[in-house]
Enzyme design. Structure first.
Site, PDB file in Angstrom:
ATOM      1  N   ASN A  14      39.820  73.663  59.937  1.00  0.00           N
ATOM      2  CA  ASN A  14      39.504  72.231  59.970  1.00  0.00           C
ATOM      3  C   ASN A  14      38.659  71.879  61.174  1.00  0.00           C
ATOM      4  O   ASN A  14      37.450  71.786  61.083  1.00  0.00           O
ATOM      5  CB  ASN A  14      40.804  71.421  59.952  1.00  0.00           C
ATOM      6  N   GLU A  15      39.322  71.749  62.321  1.00  0.00           N
ATOM      7  CA  GLU A  15      38.632  71.217  63.500  1.00  0.00           C
ATOM      8  C   GLU A  15      38.753  72.225  64.633  1.00  0.00           C
ATOM      9  O   GLU A  15      39.093  71.870  65.744  1.00  0.00           O
ATOM     10  CB  GLU A  15      39.341  69.916  63.902  1.00  0.00           C
ATOM     11  N   GLU A  34      44.042  63.103  53.270  1.00  0.00           N
ATOM     12  CA  GLU A  34      45.034  63.828  54.075  1.00  0.00           C
ATOM     13  C   GLU A  34      46.350  63.081  53.963  1.00  0.00           C
ATOM     14  O   GLU A  34      46.385  61.847  53.924  1.00  0.00           O
ATOM     15  CB  GLU A  34      44.591  63.886  55.538  1.00  0.00           C
ATOM     16  N   CYS A  81      44.086  67.806  60.155  1.00  0.00           N
ATOM     17  CA  CYS A  81      44.969  68.623  60.997  1.00  0.00           C
ATOM     18  C   CYS A  81      46.149  69.176  60.211  1.00  0.00           C
ATOM     19  O   CYS A  81      46.762  70.165  60.620  1.00  0.00           O
ATOM     20  CB  CYS A  81      45.486  67.812  62.172  1.00  0.00           C
TER      21      CYS A  81
HETATM   22  O1  AHR Z   1      41.704  61.835  60.378  1.00  0.00           O
HETATM   23  C1  AHR Z   1      42.744  62.060  61.271  1.00  0.00           C
HETATM   24  C2  AHR Z   1      42.603  63.370  62.001  1.00  0.00           C
HETATM   25  O2  AHR Z   1      41.467  63.343  62.818  1.00  0.00           O
HETATM   26  C3  AHR Z   1      42.368  64.579  61.139  1.00  0.00           C
HETATM   27  O3  AHR Z   1      43.549  65.106  60.669  1.00  0.00           O
HETATM   28  C4  AHR Z   1      41.714  65.534  62.072  1.00  0.00           C
HETATM   29  O4  AHR Z   1      40.897  66.460  61.416  1.00  0.00           O
HETATM   30  C5  AHR Z   1      40.994  64.647  63.048  1.00  0.00           C
HETATM   31  O5  AHR Z   1      41.270  64.992  64.344  1.00  0.00           O
END
Ligand code: AHR
Length: 663
Positions: free
Chosen positions: A381-382, A50, A250
């Site tokens: 993603n989350e 990321e 994120c």
């Molecule tokens: O790894 C950092 C962040 O942690 C990522 O972007 C997210 O997916 C998680 O909350």
């Protein structure tokens, strides 16, 4: 008499097993190499990338000029003009103004520079917390230029050290004229400087237009133009990762939908990729990074290419029409979801499509006619809640209908337990989801306690992608978190549980992957770097010990017929490798005492000697650093088998991989 007997017992044990006395017990473990528990997927240990912590811009992407095309929110951020009219109208020698290109384009601005005398008007770029240059190394500079009035003979470019001394430079003749032209030059560094800057001095007077000023080390990964930093890719390559997940995290979601990651804007000519604010720019008030933007110099083509270089399966994750729920949580209405779904379908075409498809053609034009052989795609993603499930269903149907061979990754939210997680996992099970992403950012003790997490997971339910995890020494995302040995050792203990359950767990990755020493927002991270150097943390070496001893099949390792999930602080897993006929036994002692063990191998013949690869440190607080990059790292040794039994002392706080040849 009784006491006397006890006196003789340790001596007796020493003759029997070869140990010095003093152990209160000897733990016997049995590995049955004739019994296959399950396959281990080639994707078992991968990497999660990321653009957080300057991981892409300022890190892996080797570009050294920050804000190269004057597109940041403050268009001159990163640039200074020491002798500008702005500082002193009478003593200044010129001035740079940001000018908008007419009409609509993804490249909005350029710099119009008025030079009024020959007093050496110059612009200086500060790089990403400086520019790391190495003595005698070559650097490729390029820029776009035009002149609208006056006459210029050329530019002089120089590296400056911290005191402002020149440590390398080049003269670049300029072809004056109203048409934009690309100019290039090569600069040799005359010294190694961690925080140099680049100065551009204008020779002549008049109006000079400048855009896309770019500087790369010549020596990038595989010598590619617009390339990647060699030392950082090498660290990834050495992990032998089974997959590369990109572009996050994120960052996929964006704080608002408008600021989400859109892969189509990251392919094609580099100069045309529209810059976007990085969502980590101001995410944490304790680590503001206002100069953090995404140039998309690493875009989806480059991620696919990197996956190929690493021998890793590409695993892209896309927005599912929900902005980050920790931020705005903005939702695209269901009736407007189509373009998001289309992005997913087009991405599969970009990666795998034939050259007569529109997106397959784009891939070809970018220099890769062969398909990238994409097998996985992630939806969201989350995300959590019914809003996610509702949107996931639409994506799933569309992808399944058009590309049934692609495995779809869904997500169970940001936490490893609690309401969001329970709801998400239950719904995804009901939908027969193929692969569910779970995230755990928890304290080290959580990792030790959860080594049996997957022992009871339904073997017929969704497969698991342990997509983001890292032990947090203080609290989740606390700036005080350290990549210390306690965290790495606890992850090793937990990973024996992932491995024992490879039937359910098909992919795993530590997160985040990389952090710039000065430009980070989130800690802990697997790899740390500055502008000259990089090192793997203790956590990195734990990952490497697992990934380079992945094996092809899980075999049982038990103590009194039970798996070792932390009883007496001992954790274990075992795999065998079909091709080399080797057995890899992983043993983690999280206790503060040496442990006497016997590893008995059943079900085949073994070589007389075993190789041991071990990480150990008596200090749970110990860390690796730029000064001591291998303070905690694997050490190799050998041990003798006694028949089919390996007597082994496990030091306190140690992680050992035992390699045993078998027949
Ligand atoms: O790894 C950092 C962040 O942690 C990522 O972007 C997210 O997916 C998680 O909350």
């Amino acid at each position: 008499m009784k006491n006397k007997m006890y006196c003789y017992l340790p001596i007796f044990a020493f003759f029997l097993l070869g140990y010095p006395n003093g152990y209160s017990q000897t733990i016997t473990m049995e590995v049955d190499m004739s019994e296959i528990v399950s396959e281990v997927q080639p994707t078992m240990y991968g990497v999660f990338f990321e653009d957080i912590n300057f991981a892409a811009d300022g890190g892996l992407y080797a570009e050294m000029i920050k804000n190269r095309s004057f597109e940041f929110a403050e268009p001159k951020m990163g640039w200074s003009e020491p002798n500008s009219d702005r500082h002193s109208l009478n003593n200044g020698s010129g001035m740079a103004s940001v000018i908008k290109y007419p009409g609509e384009s993804s490249n909005h601005n350029y710099l119009g520079i008025t030079v009024k005398n020959d007093q050496g008007y110059s612009l200086i770029n500060e790089g990403f917390r400086g520019m790391g240059i190495k003595k005698d190394a070559l650097y490729d500079l390029s820029f776009m230029a035009s002149t609208s009035q006056g006459s210029f003979s050329g530019l002089a470019v120089h590296f400056l050290d911290g005191e402002g001394n020149i440590v390398g430079g080049a003269d670049i003749p300029i072809q004056a004229g109203k048409d934009w032209k690309k100019h290039t030059a090569q600069i040799k560094a005359e010294a190694t400087v961690a925080k140099s800057r680049l100065r551009i001095t204008f020779k002549g007077t008049g109006t000079f237009n400048l855009d896309m000023v770019s500087l790369f080390p010549k020596d990038t990964w595989r010598g590619r133009k617009n390339g990647l930093r060699k030392d950082l890719v090498q660290l990834l390559y050495d992990l032998d990762p089974g997959f590369l997940r990109f572009p996050g995290g994120c960052i996929v979601e964006g704080r608002t939908l408008a600021k989400r990651y859109q892969w189509k804007k990251t392919v094609g000519p580099v100069a045309d990729r529209e810059i976007l604010v990085n969502r980590w720019n101001t995410e944490f008030s304790h680590r503001p990074t206002p100069d953090y933007f995404q140039s998309f110099g690493i875009g989806f083509f480059e991620y696919f290419q990197l996956s190929e270089d690493l021998g890793a399966e590409p695993l892209p994750i896309l927005s599912c029409g929900m902005a980050c729920q920790f931020n705005t949580g903005e939702l695209v209405p269901m009736e407007e979801l189509d373009p998001y779904v289309q992005d997913a379908l087009d991405l599969i075409e970009f990666a795998n499509g034939s050259l007569d498809t529109p997106w397959g053609k784009v891939r070809e034009e970018m220099g890769h006619p062969a398909p990238f052989n994409l097998k996985f795609i992630g939806v969201g993603n989350e995300q959590w809640g019914p809003e996610y499930i509702e949107r996931f269903k639409v994506f799933e149907k569309a992808i399944r209908d058009k590309f049934p061979q692609i495995t779809i990754v869904s997500g169970s939210g940001p936490f490893p337990d609690g309401d969001y997680f329970e709801y998400g996992l239950q719904e995804l099970k009901r939908l027969n989801a193929q692969l569910v992403d779970e995230h755990y950012y928890r304290g080290p003790e959580w990792f030790r306690k959860n080594a049996a997490r997957y022992d009871d997971y339904d073997r017929n339910g969704p497969k698991i992608f342990a997509g983001e995890y890292a032990a947090q020494s203080v609290a989740t995302a606390s700036p005080l978190n350290r990549n210390n040995w306690e965290c790495a050792l606890s992850e090793a203990a937990f990973m024996t549980g992932l491995e024992r359950n490879a039937e359910v767990v098909h992919l795993t990755s530590y997160a985040p992957l990389m952090a710039h020493e000065e430009g980070w927002q989130w800690t802990p991270d697997l790899i740390w770097f500055n502008n000259l150097e990089s090192y793997g943390t203790a956590n990195y070496y734990v990952q490497k010990m697992f990934s380079t001893h992945r094996g092809s099949h899980v075999v049982p390792i038990t103590r009194n017929k039970l798996p070792l999930t932390g009883q007496d602080q001992l954790f274990a897993s075992a795999v065998k490798e079909r091709d080399s006929n080797e057995l890899f036994v992983k043993l983690v002692n999280t206790g503060d005492m040496e442990m006497a063990t016997n590893v008995k191998i059943k079900g085949g013949k073994v070589a007389p000697r075993a190789r041991l690869i071990r990480m150990q440190n008596d200090q749970l607080e110990a860390v690796n650093s730029f000064g001591e990059p291998k303070n905690i790292g694997p050490q190799e040794s050998e041990a003798a088998m006694k028949g089919n039994t390996l007597p082994l002392i496990l030091p306190p706080y140690s992680f050992t991989v035992v390699r045993i040849g078998t027949k």
